[in-house]
Design a protein around this motif. Structure first.
Motif, PDB file in Angstrom:
ATOM      1  N   GLU A 150       6.533  -3.103   0.718  1.00  0.00           N
ATOM      2  CA  GLU A 150       5.893  -1.879   1.177  1.00  0.00           C
ATOM      3  C   GLU A 150       4.711  -1.527   0.279  1.00  0.00           C
ATOM      4  OE1 GLU A 150       4.536   1.355   2.971  1.00  0.00           O
ATOM      5  OE2 GLU A 150       5.957  -0.101   3.806  1.00  0.00           O
ATOM      6  N   ALA A 171       1.759  -3.329   1.569  1.00  0.00           N
ATOM      7  CA  ALA A 171       1.298  -2.668   2.792  1.00  0.00           C
ATOM      8  C   ALA A 171       0.516  -1.404   2.453  1.00  0.00           C
ATOM      9  CB  ALA A 171       2.488  -2.338   3.687  1.00  0.00           C
ATOM     10  N   ARG A 191      -3.594  -0.439   3.082  1.00  0.00           N
ATOM     11  CA  ARG A 191      -4.037   0.785   3.756  1.00  0.00           C
ATOM     12  C   ARG A 191      -4.920   1.644   2.859  1.00  0.00           C
ATOM     13  NH1 ARG A 191       1.586   0.931   5.110  1.00  0.00           N
ATOM     14  NH2 ARG A 191       1.877   2.569   3.537  1.00  0.00           N
TER      15      ARG A 191
END
Length: 266
Positions: A59, A62, A66
């Motif tokens: 995560e 990720a 972003r």
């Protein structure tokens, strides 16, 4: 006022004085007198691959994709030529009175490299710094300021970015929050704003990463560009030296050229 197109196809207004006239200004070097020396760039783009490997499938990765650093992981890392191409562009620039712009010439046509283009190709935030901030500011090396360093990195105050890379790749049991913070330091001090040939964590950046939200909101594009441009516009004498030190993230110049001159990518 005239119009021009940004690298991403957006029409923007520019002052008429920004438009290069048909007759090119004086060049830094005559067209057949380019020096052919070596550039010593402290930025190591391969550190991005190390961060990706350390955080792959998590995560945290990720979240990085972003964030303001997401564009960095989409660079054509394996195809960049770095020193040779960038040195060629620096020696093939026309003279400008503007302190924070370069105008390299390729195929007889100049193109602008400024904070605008830097921000477009890197995706990094390039707004104004907080009032009073200077890129040269360093935190005093006090015990209080090293307290978080010791929590995050350990007791070695001479740790290098390579040491941090070894930590995040080698310690499979490292807490995710610590690994993410170390990776953020690797990105900033190893890729975007390295200030020494053997890259080392900056004490001010280590303290800033305590708060990840504030760290990601910092104007890293302006910081990196400021370090780069001050060493990318040396006097002709320095460009003739056997080696030329370039700070910041000079790869952005090549990325701008890639977008403007696609066949350079091979």
């Amino acid at each position: 006022m005239s119009r021009r197109w940004s690298l991403r196809g957006k029409e923007i207004a520019v002052d008429d004085e920004d438009v290069v006239p048909a007759g090119l200004p004086e060049r830094l070097f005559a067209t057949d007198r380019f020096p052919c020396e070596r550039i010593n760039m402290y930025s190591t783009i391969d550190f991005l691959l190390c961060v990706r490997d350390a955080l792959n499938g998590t995560e945290e990765m990720a979240m990085l994709l972003r964030s303001c650093f997401g564009t960095l992981f989409r660079f054509p890392v394996r195809r960049v030529l770095m020193g040779k191409v960038i040195h060629g562009m620096l020696t093939r620039q026309v003279l400008t009175k503007k302190k924070y712009e370069l105008w390299p010439v390729f195929g007889g046509n100049p193109f602008r490299f400024s904070l605008v283009e830097f921000g477009e190709v890197t995706g990094l935030p390039c707004d104004e710094f907080e009032e009073g901030y200077s890129i040269d500011y360093e935190l005093p090396a006090t015990e209080e300021n090293y307290a978080y360093w010791e929590r995050l990195i350990g007791p070695d105050r001479d740790a290098t970015i390579a040491d941090l890379v070894a930590m995040v790749l080698g310690d499979t049991g490292m807490p995710a929050s610590r690994k993410l913070r170390l990776c953020l330091i690797i990105i900033v001090d190893g890729v975007l704003v390295p200030t020494s040939q053997i890259q080392k964590p900056s004490l001010k950046h280590v303290n800033l990463v305590k708060n990840i939200k504030n760290f990601l909101a910092f104007q890293w594009g302006r910081e990196s560009f400021a370090w780069a441009i001050r060493t990318m516009k040396p006097c002709p004498k320095k460009l003739r030296q056997k080696t030329l030190r370039i700070l910041g993230f000079p790869l952005a110049l090549q990325l701008v050229a890639f977008e403007l001159i696609p066949h350079m990518q091979g």
